[in-house]
Scaffold this motif. Structure first.
Motif, short mmCIF file in Angstrom:
data_model
loop_
_atom_site.label_atom_id
_atom_site.label_comp_id
_atom_site.label_asym_id
_atom_site.label_seq_id
_atom_site.Cartn_x
_atom_site.Cartn_y
_atom_site.Cartn_z
N ALA A 35 1.94 1.78 16.15
CA ALA A 35 1.38 2.66 14.99
C ALA A 35 2.59 2.69 13.90
O ALA A 35 3.30 3.18 13.91
CB ALA A 35 1.15 4.26 15.89
N ARG A 36 1.42 2.63 13.03
CA ARG A 36 1.87 2.27 11.41
C ARG A 36 2.18 3.60 10.69
O ARG A 36 1.14 4.33 11.15
CB ARG A 36 1.60 1.66 10.73
N PRO A 37 2.84 3.84 10.14
CA PRO A 37 2.71 5.35 9.36
C PRO A 37 1.31 5.37 8.50
O PRO A 37 1.07 4.33 8.35
CB PRO A 37 4.27 5.84 8.39
N ARG A 38 1.05 6.81 8.50
CA ARG A 38 -0.19 6.48 7.81
C ARG A 38 -0.16 7.27 6.55
O ARG A 38 0.18 7.69 5.69
CB ARG A 38 -1.31 7.71 7.98
N VAL A 39 -0.71 5.75 5.76
CA VAL A 39 -0.99 5.82 4.10
C VAL A 39 -1.71 5.68 3.04
O VAL A 39 -2.83 5.86 3.90
CB VAL A 39 -0.26 4.26 3.38
N ARG A 40 -2.01 7.33 2.72
CA ARG A 40 -3.01 7.66 2.06
C ARG A 40 -3.31 7.47 0.01
O ARG A 40 -1.31 7.57 -0.40
CB ARG A 40 -3.51 9.42 1.49
N VAL A 41 -4.25 6.92 -0.20
CA VAL A 41 -4.23 7.03 -1.99
C VAL A 41 -5.29 7.80 -2.76
O VAL A 41 -6.32 7.91 -1.75
CB VAL A 41 -4.78 5.64 -2.23
N VAL A 42 -4.36 8.46 -3.19
CA VAL A 42 -5.02 9.74 -4.06
C VAL A 42 -6.20 9.38 -5.19
O VAL A 42 -5.60 8.33 -5.95
CB VAL A 42 -4.24 10.79 -4.45
N PHE A 69 0.79 -1.44 -0.47
CA PHE A 69 -0.20 0.08 -0.29
C PHE A 69 0.68 0.96 -0.17
O PHE A 69 0.88 2.58 -0.92
CB PHE A 69 -1.07 -0.35 1.75
N ALA A 70 2.10 1.43 0.84
CA ALA A 70 3.21 2.56 0.27
C ALA A 70 3.29 2.64 -0.75
O ALA A 70 3.95 4.27 -1.26
CB ALA A 70 4.32 1.76 1.71
N VAL A 71 3.66 1.84 -1.60
CA VAL A 71 4.21 2.01 -2.93
C VAL A 71 3.15 2.16 -3.91
O VAL A 71 2.68 3.33 -4.17
CB VAL A 71 4.47 0.41 -3.11
N LEU A 72 1.85 1.07 -3.34
CA LEU A 72 0.73 2.17 -4.39
C LEU A 72 -0.07 3.85 -3.92
O LEU A 72 0.47 4.66 -4.59
CB LEU A 72 -0.31 1.36 -3.92
N SER A 73 0.59 4.11 -2.97
CA SER A 73 0.38 5.73 -2.69
C SER A 73 1.64 6.67 -3.18
O SER A 73 1.23 7.65 -3.91
CB SER A 73 0.55 5.94 -1.06
N ALA A 74 3.02 5.78 -3.30
CA ALA A 74 3.83 6.98 -4.02
C ALA A 74 3.69 7.02 -5.65
O ALA A 74 3.69 7.89 -6.17
CB ALA A 74 5.10 6.39 -3.36
N VAL A 75 3.00 5.77 -5.79
CA VAL A 75 2.54 5.42 -6.90
C VAL A 75 1.33 6.45 -7.45
O VAL A 75 1.85 7.02 -8.46
CB VAL A 75 2.65 4.53 -7.63
N GLN A 76 0.89 7.08 -6.36
CA GLN A 76 -0.41 7.27 -7.17
C GLN A 76 -0.65 8.73 -6.90
O GLN A 76 -0.44 9.40 -7.89
CB GLN A 76 -1.84 7.05 -5.84
N VAL A 131 5.61 18.26 -6.09
CA VAL A 131 6.08 17.50 -5.65
C VAL A 131 5.58 17.01 -4.13
O VAL A 131 6.04 15.74 -3.77
CB VAL A 131 7.54 16.88 -5.82
N GLN A 132 5.40 17.77 -3.67
CA GLN A 132 5.18 17.89 -1.80
C GLN A 132 4.35 16.21 -1.24
O GLN A 132 4.69 15.66 -1.11
CB GLN A 132 4.38 18.84 -0.58
N PRO A 133 2.79 15.92 -2.51
CA PRO A 133 2.36 14.37 -1.94
C PRO A 133 3.50 13.21 -2.40
O PRO A 133 3.44 12.60 -1.38
CB PRO A 133 1.34 14.65 -3.13
N PHE A 134 4.00 13.33 -3.71
CA PHE A 134 4.22 12.33 -3.58
C PHE A 134 5.85 12.73 -3.31
O PHE A 134 6.59 11.56 -2.33
CB PHE A 134 5.46 12.79 -5.12
N LEU A 135 6.80 13.46 -2.91
CA LEU A 135 7.25 13.40 -1.58
C LEU A 135 7.39 12.98 0.00
O LEU A 135 7.77 12.19 0.54
CB LEU A 135 8.14 14.87 -1.12
#
Length: 184
Positions: free
Chosen positions: A169-176, A69-76, A135-139
């Protein structure tokens, strides 16, 4: 209608992976990302299943889903910033998967620079990859990817799964959500 095997393009595939000295975790992130790229390029092939499978195989049952999911979030986040198509090599073809495209290299270079604490370099790679757009959302997504996928220097192997008693606690991952016309 059954899927017919596809032939590899005669176009140059990029740099051979062997020349880059990537860590095992970086290779897995690249493989997971490639499955997602393929999933967006050809949704009927369900590449996301290969992405999750690759993450589970390397990181295990505890971290694998979070890594996928973290990779998907970065890709998105990257897809949302780009306008043009993203050139990638298929994870399902051993000949293609043995090379890295310039776009894939920028993706990994952004993550690698952030993992090494070289924020200016990460921003530079991200600006090129995101074609001068925000680039901030990607970074932000890449920072989470680095933490979850253990891309810190010297972290060649995933840590053992965390038990339920000791879980942190895990970091929060968001998908856009990305509009269908957004590239890939």
């Amino acid at each position: 209608m059954a899927d017919r095997p596809r032939r590899c393009a005669a176009d140059p595939r990029g740099t051979p992976l062997g020349r880059l000295n990537l860590q095992p975790s970086e290779l897995v992130v690249l493989t997971v990302a490639r499955h997602y790229f393929g999933s967006f390029a050809e949704p009927h092939r369900h590449g996301w299943l290969g992405a999750v499978t690759a993450a589970l195989k390397f990181y295990g049952d505890d971290t694998g889903p979070h890594a996928a999911f973290a990779v998907l979030s970065a890709v998105q986040a990257m897809r949302r910033a780009r306008v043009s198509a993203f050139r990638f090599n298929s994870a399902d073809c051993s000949d293609c998967a043995a090379h890295i495209s310039d776009n894939e290299r920028q993706f990994l270079n952004t993550c690698r620079a952030m993992a090494q604490g070289r924020i200016d370099a990460a921003e530079g790679h991200a600006l090129i990859l995101c074609e001068g757009n925000d680039v901030q959302p990607f970074l932000s997504a890449a920072a989470i990817l680095i933490e979850v996928c253990q891309l810190r220097p010297g972290a060649d192997h995933p840590t053992p799964p965390v038990t339920a008693r000791r879980s942190k606690a895990r970091p929060r991952v968001r998908v856009v959500d990305v509009p269908p016309h957004a590239g890939l």
